[in-house]
Design a protein around this motif. Sequence first.
Motif, PDB file in Angstrom:
ATOM      1  N   ALA A   1       1.470  26.121 -34.230  1.00 17.16           N
ATOM      2  CA  ALA A   1       0.588  27.133 -34.810  1.00 17.16           C
ATOM      3  C   ALA A   1      -0.326  27.766 -33.762  1.00 17.16           C
ATOM      4  CB  ALA A   1      -0.251  26.517 -35.918  1.00 17.16           C
ATOM      5  N   PHE A   2      -0.800  26.964 -32.808  1.00 21.19           N
ATOM      6  CA  PHE A   2      -1.742  27.472 -31.807  1.00 21.19           C
ATOM      7  C   PHE A   2      -1.055  28.056 -30.578  1.00 21.19           C
ATOM      8  CE2 PHE A   2      -4.654  24.672 -34.122  1.00 21.19           C
ATOM      9  CZ  PHE A   2      -5.730  25.521 -34.280  1.00 21.19           C
ATOM     10  N   GLY A   3       0.218  27.780 -30.405  1.00 21.67           N
ATOM     11  CA  GLY A   3       0.934  28.307 -29.243  1.00 21.67           C
ATOM     12  C   GLY A   3       0.407  27.709 -27.949  1.00 21.67           C
ATOM     13  N   GLU A   4       0.026  28.563 -27.003  1.00 19.59           N
ATOM     14  CA  GLU A   4      -0.448  28.115 -25.690  1.00 19.59           C
ATOM     15  C   GLU A   4      -1.927  27.741 -25.671  1.00 19.59           C
ATOM     16  OE1 GLU A   4       1.445  27.668 -22.882  1.00 19.59           O
ATOM     17  OE2 GLU A   4       3.150  28.046 -24.195  1.00 19.59           O
ATOM     18  N   ALA A   5      -2.674  28.054 -26.719  1.00 19.32           N
ATOM     19  CA  ALA A   5      -4.116  27.793 -26.750  1.00 19.32           C
ATOM     20  C   ALA A   5      -4.395  26.294 -26.866  1.00 19.32           C
ATOM     21  CB  ALA A   5      -4.751  28.523 -27.926  1.00 19.32           C
ATOM     22  N   LYS A   6      -5.493  25.855 -26.250  1.00 23.08           N
ATOM     23  CA  LYS A   6      -5.916  24.463 -26.376  1.00 23.08           C
ATOM     24  C   LYS A   6      -6.583  24.290 -27.728  1.00 23.08           C
ATOM     25  CE  LYS A   6      -6.574  23.516 -21.515  1.00 23.08           C
ATOM     26  NZ  LYS A   6      -7.511  23.052 -20.490  1.00 23.08           N
ATOM     27  N   PHE A   7      -6.327  23.163 -28.379  1.00 28.54           N
ATOM     28  CA  PHE A   7      -6.878  22.895 -29.701  1.00 28.54           C
ATOM     29  C   PHE A   7      -7.218  21.427 -29.819  1.00 28.54           C
ATOM     30  CE2 PHE A   7      -2.441  21.935 -30.014  1.00 28.54           C
ATOM     31  CZ  PHE A   7      -2.383  20.827 -30.829  1.00 28.54           C
ATOM     32  N   GLY A   8      -7.973  21.086 -30.850  1.00 30.93           N
ATOM     33  CA  GLY A   8      -8.336  19.700 -31.083  1.00 30.93           C
ATOM     34  C   GLY A   8      -8.694  19.464 -32.539  1.00 30.93           C
ATOM     35  N   LEU A   9      -8.996  18.230 -32.855  1.00 32.69           N
ATOM     36  CA  LEU A   9      -9.312  17.831 -34.228  1.00 32.69           C
ATOM     37  C   LEU A   9     -10.758  18.181 -34.554  1.00 32.69           C
ATOM     38  CD1 LEU A   9      -8.325  16.258 -36.763  1.00 32.69           C
ATOM     39  CD2 LEU A   9      -9.298  14.217 -35.703  1.00 32.69           C
ATOM     40  N   LEU A  10     -10.949  18.946 -35.606  1.00 35.18           N
ATOM     41  CA  LEU A  10     -12.287  19.280 -36.078  1.00 35.18           C
ATOM     42  C   LEU A  10     -12.770  18.300 -37.135  1.00 35.18           C
ATOM     43  CD1 LEU A  10     -11.991  23.154 -36.495  1.00 35.18           C
ATOM     44  CD2 LEU A  10     -13.185  21.918 -34.682  1.00 35.18           C
ATOM     45  N   ARG A  11     -11.875  17.976 -38.099  1.00 34.91           N
ATOM     46  CA  ARG A  11     -12.281  17.126 -39.215  1.00 34.91           C
ATOM     47  C   ARG A  11     -11.073  16.391 -39.781  1.00 34.91           C
ATOM     48  NH1 ARG A  11     -15.338  20.503 -43.118  1.00 34.91           N
ATOM     49  NH2 ARG A  11     -13.348  21.547 -43.280  1.00 34.91           N
ATOM     50  N   ALA A  12     -11.313  15.165 -40.229  1.00 32.69           N
ATOM     51  CA  ALA A  12     -10.286  14.379 -40.922  1.00 32.69           C
ATOM     52  C   ALA A  12     -10.923  13.765 -42.156  1.00 32.69           C
ATOM     53  CB  ALA A  12      -9.739  13.290 -40.015  1.00 32.69           C
ATOM     54  N   GLU A  13     -10.287  13.933 -43.313  1.00 31.62           N
ATOM     55  CA  GLU A  13     -10.788  13.386 -44.570  1.00 31.62           C
ATOM     56  C   GLU A  13      -9.691  12.581 -45.253  1.00 31.62           C
ATOM     57  OE1 GLU A  13     -12.179  16.636 -46.893  1.00 31.62           O
ATOM     58  OE2 GLU A  13     -13.769  17.136 -45.477  1.00 31.62           O
ATOM     59  N   ARG A  14     -10.018  11.352 -45.617  1.00 33.56           N
ATOM     60  CA  ARG A  14      -9.057  10.457 -46.269  1.00 33.56           C
ATOM     61  C   ARG A  14      -9.353  10.409 -47.763  1.00 33.56           C
ATOM     62  NH1 ARG A  14      -6.343   5.148 -44.905  1.00 33.56           N
ATOM     63  NH2 ARG A  14      -6.691   5.639 -42.727  1.00 33.56           N
ATOM     64  N   SER A  15      -8.329  10.697 -48.586  1.00 35.01           N
ATOM     65  CA  SER A  15      -8.507  10.575 -50.039  1.00 35.01           C
ATOM     66  C   SER A  15      -7.147  10.561 -50.727  1.00 35.01           C
ATOM     67  CB  SER A  15      -9.352  11.728 -50.588  1.00 35.01           C
ATOM     68  OG  SER A  15      -8.672  12.943 -50.440  1.00 35.01           O
ATOM     69  N   ALA A  16      -7.039   9.753 -51.752  1.00 36.87           N
ATOM     70  CA  ALA A  16      -5.879   9.704 -52.643  1.00 36.87           C
ATOM     71  C   ALA A  16      -4.540   9.611 -51.928  1.00 36.87           C
ATOM     72  CB  ALA A  16      -5.898  10.913 -53.577  1.00 36.87           C
ATOM     73  N   GLY A  17      -4.427   8.730 -50.971  1.00 34.05           N
ATOM     74  CA  GLY A  17      -3.143   8.503 -50.317  1.00 34.05           C
ATOM     75  C   GLY A  17      -2.754   9.534 -49.269  1.00 34.05           C
ATOM     76  N   ARG A  18      -3.679  10.411 -48.883  1.00 39.04           N
ATOM     77  CA  ARG A  18      -3.404  11.429 -47.861  1.00 39.04           C
ATOM     78  C   ARG A  18      -4.607  11.561 -46.936  1.00 39.04           C
ATOM     79  NH1 ARG A  18       1.082  13.534 -48.507  1.00 39.04           N
ATOM     80  NH2 ARG A  18       0.934  15.376 -47.236  1.00 39.04           N
ATOM     81  N   ILE A  19      -4.354  11.975 -45.722  1.00 41.81           N
ATOM     82  CA  ILE A  19      -5.415  12.338 -44.794  1.00 41.81           C
ATOM     83  C   ILE A  19      -5.249  13.821 -44.500  1.00 41.81           C
ATOM     84  CG2 ILE A  19      -6.338  12.076 -42.477  1.00 41.81           C
ATOM     85  CD1 ILE A  19      -5.655   9.198 -42.537  1.00 41.81           C
ATOM     86  N   SER A  20      -6.282  14.590 -44.777  1.00 39.99           N
ATOM     87  CA  SER A  20      -6.276  16.018 -44.477  1.00 39.99           C
ATOM     88  C   SER A  20      -6.889  16.217 -43.098  1.00 39.99           C
ATOM     89  CB  SER A  20      -7.092  16.791 -45.507  1.00 39.99           C
ATOM     90  OG  SER A  20      -6.520  16.656 -46.774  1.00 39.99           O
ATOM     91  N   LEU A  21      -6.184  16.933 -42.249  1.00 37.80           N
ATOM     92  CA  LEU A  21      -6.634  17.170 -40.879  1.00 37.80           C
ATOM     93  C   LEU A  21      -6.892  18.654 -40.679  1.00 37.80           C
ATOM     94  CD1 LEU A  21      -3.876  15.014 -39.211  1.00 37.80           C
ATOM     95  CD2 LEU A  21      -6.228  14.350 -39.571  1.00 37.80           C
ATOM     96  N   LEU A  22      -7.990  18.972 -40.031  1.00 38.61           N
ATOM     97  CA  LEU A  22      -8.308  20.349 -39.702  1.00 38.61           C
ATOM     98  C   LEU A  22      -8.404  20.453 -38.190  1.00 38.61           C
ATOM     99  CD1 LEU A  22      -9.025  23.170 -40.818  1.00 38.61           C
ATOM    100  CD2 LEU A  22     -11.427  22.472 -40.667  1.00 38.61           C
ATOM    101  N   TYR A  23      -7.513  21.252 -37.610  1.00 41.90           N
ATOM    102  CA  TYR A  23      -7.498  21.469 -36.169  1.00 41.90           C
ATOM    103  C   TYR A  23      -8.121  22.829 -35.870  1.00 41.90           C
ATOM    104  CZ  TYR A  23      -3.973  17.758 -36.019  1.00 41.90           C
ATOM    105  OH  TYR A  23      -3.308  16.574 -36.149  1.00 41.90           O
ATOM    106  N   GLY A  24      -8.767  22.936 -34.717  1.00 47.65           N
ATOM    107  CA  GLY A  24      -9.368  24.200 -34.314  1.00 47.65           C
ATOM    108  C   GLY A  24      -9.433  24.314 -32.800  1.00 47.65           C
ATOM    109  N   LEU A  25      -9.844  25.478 -32.343  1.00 44.35           N
ATOM    110  CA  LEU A  25      -9.898  25.742 -30.905  1.00 44.35           C
ATOM    111  C   LEU A  25     -11.009  24.959 -30.210  1.00 44.35           C
ATOM    112  CD1 LEU A  25      -9.226  29.572 -30.943  1.00 44.35           C
ATOM    113  CD2 LEU A  25      -7.630  27.742 -30.397  1.00 44.35           C
TER     114      LEU A  25
END
Length: 76
Positions: free
Chosen positions: A36-60
């Motif tokens: 999704a980010f292609g050549e740009a550097k990115f990292g983890l902004l937020r991780a939330e654990r709930s109901a058998g899943r972890i939602s991850l938000l990546y950003g620049l």
Amino acid sequence: MTFEDSISIPKPKNGETRGIITVKAAEASLAAAAAAFGEAKFGLLRAERSAGRISLLYGLKGRQLDAGALAYELNN
């Protein structure tokens, strides 16, 4: 720019309190974010654990982690 992904948490084995995220699952999530980010550097902004899943938000401006470090972060 942000990218959201989720990882399914496996059921815990006997004697464990919660399921463990594997490095392979973390690699798959990082690969999807890299596409999704292609050549740009990115990292983890937020991780939330709930109901058998972890939602991850990546950003620049997130923390850049490799698959092993991401799995460790999500399991602790």
